[in-house]
Motif scaffolding. Structure first.
Motif, PDB file in Angstrom:
ATOM      1  N   PRO A   1       0.816  -1.222   0.000  1.00 61.16           N
ATOM      2  CA  PRO A   1       0.000   0.000   0.000  1.00 61.16           C
ATOM      3  C   PRO A   1       0.852   1.275   0.000  1.00 61.16           C
ATOM      4  O   PRO A   1       0.454   2.294  -0.581  1.00 61.16           O
ATOM      5  CB  PRO A   1      -0.821  -0.109   1.294  1.00 61.16           C
ATOM      6  CG  PRO A   1      -0.799  -1.546   1.647  1.00 61.16           C
ATOM      7  CD  PRO A   1       0.517  -2.063   1.166  1.00 61.16           C
ATOM      8  N   TRP A   2       2.015   1.229   0.635  1.00 58.39           N
ATOM      9  CA  TRP A   2       2.898   2.401   0.691  1.00 58.39           C
ATOM     10  C   TRP A   2       3.370   2.780  -0.707  1.00 58.39           C
ATOM     11  O   TRP A   2       3.281   3.949  -1.121  1.00 58.39           O
ATOM     12  CB  TRP A   2       4.072   2.067   1.607  1.00 58.39           C
ATOM     13  CG  TRP A   2       5.174   3.074   1.672  1.00 58.39           C
ATOM     14  CD1 TRP A   2       6.392   2.995   1.080  1.00 58.39           C
ATOM     15  CD2 TRP A   2       5.180   4.308   2.404  1.00 58.39           C
ATOM     16  NE1 TRP A   2       7.157   4.090   1.381  1.00 58.39           N
ATOM     17  CE2 TRP A   2       6.440   4.917   2.207  1.00 58.39           C
ATOM     18  CE3 TRP A   2       4.251   4.945   3.207  1.00 58.39           C
ATOM     19  CZ2 TRP A   2       6.784   6.129   2.779  1.00 58.39           C
ATOM     20  CZ3 TRP A   2       4.592   6.160   3.781  1.00 58.39           C
ATOM     21  CH2 TRP A   2       5.836   6.739   3.568  1.00 58.39           C
ATOM     22  N   PHE A   3       3.888   1.820  -1.456  1.00 57.18           N
ATOM     23  CA  PHE A   3       4.345   2.103  -2.815  1.00 57.18           C
ATOM     24  C   PHE A   3       3.177   2.523  -3.707  1.00 57.18           C
ATOM     25  O   PHE A   3       3.295   3.447  -4.516  1.00 57.18           O
ATOM     26  CB  PHE A   3       5.039   0.881  -3.415  1.00 57.18           C
ATOM     27  CG  PHE A   3       6.351   0.547  -2.772  1.00 57.18           C
ATOM     28  CD1 PHE A   3       7.231   1.547  -2.380  1.00 57.18           C
ATOM     29  CD2 PHE A   3       6.720  -0.770  -2.552  1.00 57.18           C
ATOM     30  CE1 PHE A   3       8.446   1.248  -1.780  1.00 57.18           C
ATOM     31  CE2 PHE A   3       7.932  -1.081  -1.953  1.00 57.18           C
ATOM     32  CZ  PHE A   3       8.799  -0.074  -1.564  1.00 57.18           C
ATOM     33  N   THR A   4       2.045   1.834  -3.550  1.00 59.72           N
ATOM     34  CA  THR A   4       0.883   2.143  -4.386  1.00 59.72           C
ATOM     35  C   THR A   4       0.371   3.551  -4.114  1.00 59.72           C
ATOM     36  O   THR A   4       0.049   4.301  -5.046  1.00 59.72           O
ATOM     37  CB  THR A   4      -0.242   1.121  -4.135  1.00 59.72           C
ATOM     38  OG1 THR A   4       0.269  -0.207  -4.342  1.00 59.72           O
ATOM     39  CG2 THR A   4      -1.407   1.352  -5.080  1.00 59.72           C
TER      40      THR A   4
ATOM     41  N   PHE B   1      -3.712   6.934   3.559  1.00 62.26           N
ATOM     42  CA  PHE B   1      -2.551   7.271   2.751  1.00 62.26           C
ATOM     43  C   PHE B   1      -2.997   8.121   1.557  1.00 62.26           C
ATOM     44  O   PHE B   1      -2.568   7.918   0.421  1.00 62.26           O
ATOM     45  CB  PHE B   1      -1.835   6.026   2.255  1.00 62.26           C
ATOM     46  CG  PHE B   1      -0.925   5.372   3.263  1.00 62.26           C
ATOM     47  CD1 PHE B   1      -0.672   5.956   4.494  1.00 62.26           C
ATOM     48  CD2 PHE B   1      -0.302   4.161   2.969  1.00 62.26           C
ATOM     49  CE1 PHE B   1       0.158   5.347   5.419  1.00 62.26           C
ATOM     50  CE2 PHE B   1       0.542   3.557   3.885  1.00 62.26           C
ATOM     51  CZ  PHE B   1       0.775   4.132   5.111  1.00 62.26           C
ATOM     52  N   ALA B   2      -3.839   9.096   1.822  1.00 62.29           N
ATOM     53  CA  ALA B   2      -4.403   9.935   0.762  1.00 62.29           C
ATOM     54  C   ALA B   2      -5.080  11.123   1.396  1.00 62.29           C
ATOM     55  O   ALA B   2      -5.416  11.107   2.587  1.00 62.29           O
ATOM     56  CB  ALA B   2      -5.395   9.146  -0.089  1.00 62.29           C
TER      57      ALA B   2
ATOM     58  N   GLU C   1      -0.577   9.278  -5.288  1.00 62.57           N
ATOM     59  CA  GLU C   1      -0.764  10.599  -4.702  1.00 62.57           C
ATOM     60  C   GLU C   1       0.291  11.624  -5.123  1.00 62.57           C
ATOM     61  O   GLU C   1      -0.004  12.814  -5.188  1.00 62.57           O
ATOM     62  CB  GLU C   1      -0.760  10.476  -3.169  1.00 62.57           C
ATOM     63  CG  GLU C   1      -1.898   9.653  -2.611  1.00 62.57           C
ATOM     64  CD  GLU C   1      -3.241  10.315  -2.811  1.00 62.57           C
ATOM     65  OE1 GLU C   1      -3.353  11.527  -2.562  1.00 62.57           O
ATOM     66  OE2 GLU C   1      -4.190   9.634  -3.239  1.00 62.57           O
ATOM     67  N   VAL C   2       1.507  11.184  -5.363  1.00 66.99           N
ATOM     68  CA  VAL C   2       2.592  12.117  -5.677  1.00 66.99           C
ATOM     69  C   VAL C   2       2.493  12.556  -7.131  1.00 66.99           C
ATOM     70  O   VAL C   2       2.131  11.760  -8.013  1.00 66.99           O
ATOM     71  CB  VAL C   2       3.954  11.441  -5.407  1.00 66.99           C
ATOM     72  CG1 VAL C   2       5.106  12.295  -5.904  1.00 66.99           C
ATOM     73  CG2 VAL C   2       4.111  11.166  -3.915  1.00 66.99           C
ATOM     74  N   ALA C   3       2.796  13.819  -7.391  1.00 69.70           N
ATOM     75  CA  ALA C   3       2.785  14.331  -8.762  1.00 69.70           C
ATOM     76  C   ALA C   3       3.693  13.471  -9.643  1.00 69.70           C
ATOM     77  O   ALA C   3       4.838  13.201  -9.273  1.00 69.70           O
ATOM     78  CB  ALA C   3       3.251  15.775  -8.780  1.00 69.70           C
TER      79      ALA C   3
END
Length: 416
Positions: free
Chosen positions: A336-339, A408-409, A344-346
């Motif tokens: 989930p962290w990588f996903t 995480f969002a 979320e990151v540009a």
């Protein structure tokens, strides 16, 4: 002639998502990642064989491995900037080729020149480090959003399988091949990593007005700061790696020898950890909890059971089971962290944020190892393990209280 559709009585179900294992471009990327993972995990083992064969001294081994780590840490930040500035595929190509070139240089220096081996190890580490953020960003380019969770699970399974199979395969080949030949084989694996991935999207074209390296790296830091969940998760990850993992790395061999009188507990615990991680990756690829950030941080906190089991006078089977739980938990966090990072990151800053992740988590691990050993000598192994276990539980729990950490969002995502 087309048959008219019936009146809208019910919405037709959406077609099932195509399996990630049927995506040729992803399979090529997965194969390259697996090859790089095997090469990464095999190198320390092969160099250890060189020590056994008296081609390399123990002090020389430490120097060569330290040079590789230094090369990795220096290159991972540079690789993140380059992968956001240029084609991610090109960064993977050239950095993996650099690691491939380092292998014959290591073979040439073995038993002849420690200086050459040290320089070659630094080059190998630089190639590995520059690859990591580029592979992360290339995964996001290759796989569409709803399948990235499966893709990241498959990628982490490749890493864990490499951890399990790399040393075993190398040991098998060592019965038939010379150490220098094994080093050339590592170079061949890096060639696979360089040449197999499909072409990704083109990066931005460099111009005379393009910002300098420092400015672009700081842009990545500013992007990371826009996501409180990322900073909180990174702090929790550092606590687990730099303290929990470092403490168990020092304590497990000692406790296996002194408490249980055998090295098999050490081998069984590490094998259980890797097998647990493989199982965790399989589970997380299929299960999507409502509060995925909280679930991921709970999985990360599960590593605390490893130092906790070592500080208590429990049967050896409990230690092995604790390591299996820790392995499951680490992948319940990683995928989930990588996903989430990819989502979320540009996109034009993804490689730089990923490089910050690797730089901080991997960079502080040697510091933790350097501090844990003297702490064990001064305070005792039980006290150090107790503190580290408590922090493994408490820091992820504190991270879960940070705004946006629950999912995480910025808001609860509908799909990964």
């Amino acid at each position: 002639m087309a048959i008219p559709s019936a009146p809208a009585a019910a919405k037709s179900p959406s077609p099932p998502t195509r399996s990630i294992l049927r995506d040729t471009a992803f399979l090529r990327l997965w194969a390259a990642t697996t090859a790089s993972g095997l090469a990464t995990w095999a190198l320390p083992f092969v160099l250890g064989l060189a020590v056994l064969h008296r081609d390399l001294g123990a002090a020389g081994l430490g120097l060569v491995l330290a040079a590789r780590t230094a090369g990795f840490l220096l290159a991972v930040a540079v690789g993140g900037v380059l992968a956001d500035r240029h084609s991610r595929r090109a960064v993977v190509l050239w950095s993996a080729l650099a690691a491939a070139v380092a292998a014959p240089l290591l073979a040439a220096g073995l038993g002849r020149s420690l200086v050459l081996m040290t320089a070659a190890a630094a080059l190998a580490g630089a190639g590995q480090g520059a690859c990591r953020p580029a592979f992360q960003a290339l995964t996001a380019e290759t796989v569409t959003g709803e399948r990235r969770r499966q893709a990241n699970a498959a990628m982490t399974m490749a890493v864990r399988s490499s951890t399990l199979a790399g040393p075993a395969l190398t040991a098998l080949l060592a019965a038939f091949l010379d150490v220098r030949v094994l080093l050339l084989g590592i170079g061949a694996l890096w060639l696979v990593a360089a040449l197999v991935p499909a072409k990704g999207a083109a990066g931005p074209v460099a111009t005379a007005r393009q910002a300098g390296f420092r400015a672009e790296f700081m842009e990545g830091i500013r992007e990371a700061r826009r996501h409180p969940w990322f900073l909180a998760g990174l702090a929790a990850l550092v606590a687990v790696i730099a303290l929990g993992y470092s403490a168990t790395s020092v304590a497990l061999p000692l406790i296996s020898r002194d408490r249980y009188g055998s090295e098999w507990v050490l081998a069984a615990a590490m094998t259980a950890y890797t097998l647990g991680a493989l199982g965790g990756a399989l589970v997380v690829a299929r299960i999507r909890p409502r509060s995925q950030g909280w679930a991921a941080l709970a999985g990360l906190a599960a590593y605390g059971f490893a130092p906790l089991s070592l500080m208590l006078p429990v049967p050896a089977g409990v230690v092995v089971a604790a390591y299996a739980v820790a392995g499951i938990g680490i992948e319940l966090f990683n995928v989930p962290w990588f996903t989430a990072t990819q989502r979320e990151v540009a996109p034009d800053k993804l490689a730089r944020v990923s490089s910050l992740d690797f730089l901080v988590s991997y960079g502080l691990a040697p510091v933790g190892l350097a501090l844990i050993a003297p702490a064990v000598g001064y305070f005792g192994v039980t006290a150090v393990l107790g503190v580290c276990a408590a922090l493994c539980f408490l820091v992820p729990a504190a991270a879960a209280l940070v705004p946006t950490a629950r999912h995480f969002a910025r808001s609860a995502p509908a799909r990964d």
